[in-house]
Design a protein around this motif. Structure first.
Motif, PDB file in Angstrom:
ATOM      1  N   THR A   5       2.119  -1.927  -0.533  1.00 31.57           N
ATOM      2  CA  THR A   5       1.607  -1.724  -1.887  1.00 31.57           C
ATOM      3  C   THR A   5       0.344  -0.915  -1.748  1.00 31.57           C
ATOM      4  O   THR A   5      -0.157  -0.687  -0.646  1.00 31.57           O
ATOM      5  N   SER A  21       2.932   7.574 -14.050  1.00 30.76           N
ATOM      6  CA  SER A  21       3.661   6.315 -14.196  1.00 30.76           C
ATOM      7  C   SER A  21       2.647   5.180 -14.322  1.00 30.76           C
ATOM      8  O   SER A  21       1.475   5.314 -13.969  1.00 30.76           O
ATOM      9  N   SER A  67       6.297   7.241   1.874  1.00 30.92           N
ATOM     10  CA  SER A  67       7.284   6.631   0.979  1.00 30.92           C
ATOM     11  C   SER A  67       6.607   6.285  -0.344  1.00 30.92           C
ATOM     12  O   SER A  67       6.040   5.199  -0.492  1.00 30.92           O
ATOM     13  N   PRO A  68       6.639   7.220  -1.297  1.00 30.39           N
ATOM     14  CA  PRO A  68       5.954   6.976  -2.573  1.00 30.39           C
ATOM     15  C   PRO A  68       6.397   5.678  -3.257  1.00 30.39           C
ATOM     16  O   PRO A  68       5.552   4.946  -3.780  1.00 30.39           O
ATOM     17  N   GLN A  69       7.690   5.379  -3.233  1.00 25.96           N
ATOM     18  CA  GLN A  69       8.176   4.167  -3.899  1.00 25.96           C
ATOM     19  C   GLN A  69       7.675   2.894  -3.220  1.00 25.96           C
ATOM     20  O   GLN A  69       7.421   1.897  -3.890  1.00 25.96           O
ATOM     21  N   LYS A 105       5.077   0.852  -6.166  1.00 28.38           N
ATOM     22  CA  LYS A 105       6.341   0.446  -6.803  1.00 28.38           C
ATOM     23  C   LYS A 105       6.324   0.872  -8.264  1.00 28.38           C
ATOM     24  O   LYS A 105       5.374   0.601  -8.983  1.00 28.38           O
ATOM     25  N   GLY A 106       7.388   1.562  -8.658  1.00 32.51           N
ATOM     26  CA  GLY A 106       7.506   1.996 -10.042  1.00 32.51           C
ATOM     27  C   GLY A 106       6.985   3.400 -10.300  1.00 32.51           C
ATOM     28  O   GLY A 106       6.999   3.856 -11.434  1.00 32.51           O
ATOM     29  N   THR A 107       6.518   4.093  -9.252  1.00 28.39           N
ATOM     30  CA  THR A 107       6.055   5.452  -9.469  1.00 28.39           C
ATOM     31  C   THR A 107       7.223   6.321  -9.927  1.00 28.39           C
ATOM     32  O   THR A 107       8.371   6.072  -9.563  1.00 28.39           O
ATOM     33  N   LYS A 108       6.923   7.317 -10.750  1.00 24.26           N
ATOM     34  CA  LYS A 108       7.974   8.218 -11.226  1.00 24.26           C
ATOM     35  C   LYS A 108       8.336   9.249 -10.172  1.00 24.26           C
ATOM     36  O   LYS A 108       9.324   9.945 -10.308  1.00 24.26           O
ATOM     37  N   SER A 160      10.107  10.770  -7.451  1.00 20.56           N
ATOM     38  CA  SER A 160      11.405  10.428  -6.865  1.00 20.56           C
ATOM     39  C   SER A 160      11.581  10.970  -5.449  1.00 20.56           C
ATOM     40  O   SER A 160      12.615  10.759  -4.844  1.00 20.56           O
TER      41      SER A 160
END
Length: 184
Positions: free
Chosen positions: A54, A120, A144-146, A150-153, A155
């Motif tokens: 996180t 986001s 790893s952006p996600q 968590k929940g970032t737009k 992709s």
């Protein structure tokens, strides 16, 4: 009914039954040839994955220390790798936002640094906490952006190679009015 017409019906019925028997026979033979053994346990074994990072606690990685990677990093290589990012981001001072925000001055700047971009909720929350893009945070985000937010737009799957992430970091740090000191 004449005997010749019943003979014709017998030939047709025989052809249909013969075709059905041949099809059934081929099906049985094919099933035996291509028989697959069922696994003892359904599914695949996955290696234990590290818990998702996180923004507050990036996952400990097996990557070399960031200072070592930055020491070998190249602005030129970072510029070449940034071409992957250029589909969504610009990096020049007067650049417009695209699908993603303009990244001029992002390193050392606040998370959610462009007031005219619709971030986001995940990135807005980091911005509202007053967090900045430290070299370490940015390095983990582009891995790893996600996983990082968590929940970032965003992709984008991320950059798996540590040196590529360090090269991008050095490159984007150079795209600033006030580049920050990177780990040594």
């Amino acid at each position: 009914m004449s005997s010749s017409s019943s003979f014709e019906l017998n030939k047709i019925a025989g052809a249909v039954l013969g075709t059905l028997m041949l099809t059934l026979g081929l099906s049985i033979v094919a099933e035996e040839i291509f028989k697959q053994e069922k696994p003892e346990k359904a599914g695949y074994e996955l290696a234990d994955a590290a818990p998702a990072a996180t923004a507050e606690a990036p996952a400990a990685s097996q990557d070399p220390p960031l200072a070592e990677l930055v020491a070998k990093a190249s602005v030129e290589k970072g510029a070449a790798i940034f071409k992957k990012c250029a589909a969504c981001h610009t990096d020049d001072q007067s650049g417009k936002n695209g699908v993603g925000p303009n990244l001029f001055g992002v390193i050392g700047g606040p998370k959610g640094h462009k007031a005219d971009f619709a971030y986001s909720d995940a990135i807005k929350a980091l911005h509202d906490k007053g967090e900045t893009w430290t070299p370490d945070d940015f390095y983990h985000f582009i891995k790893s952006p996600q996983a990082f937010a968590k929940g970032t737009k965003m992709s984008f799957a991320g950059l798996p190679k540590p040196q590529d992430r360090a090269d991008i970091l050095v490159y984007l740090n150079s795209k600033s009015e006030k580049p920050i000191d990177l780990p040594k």
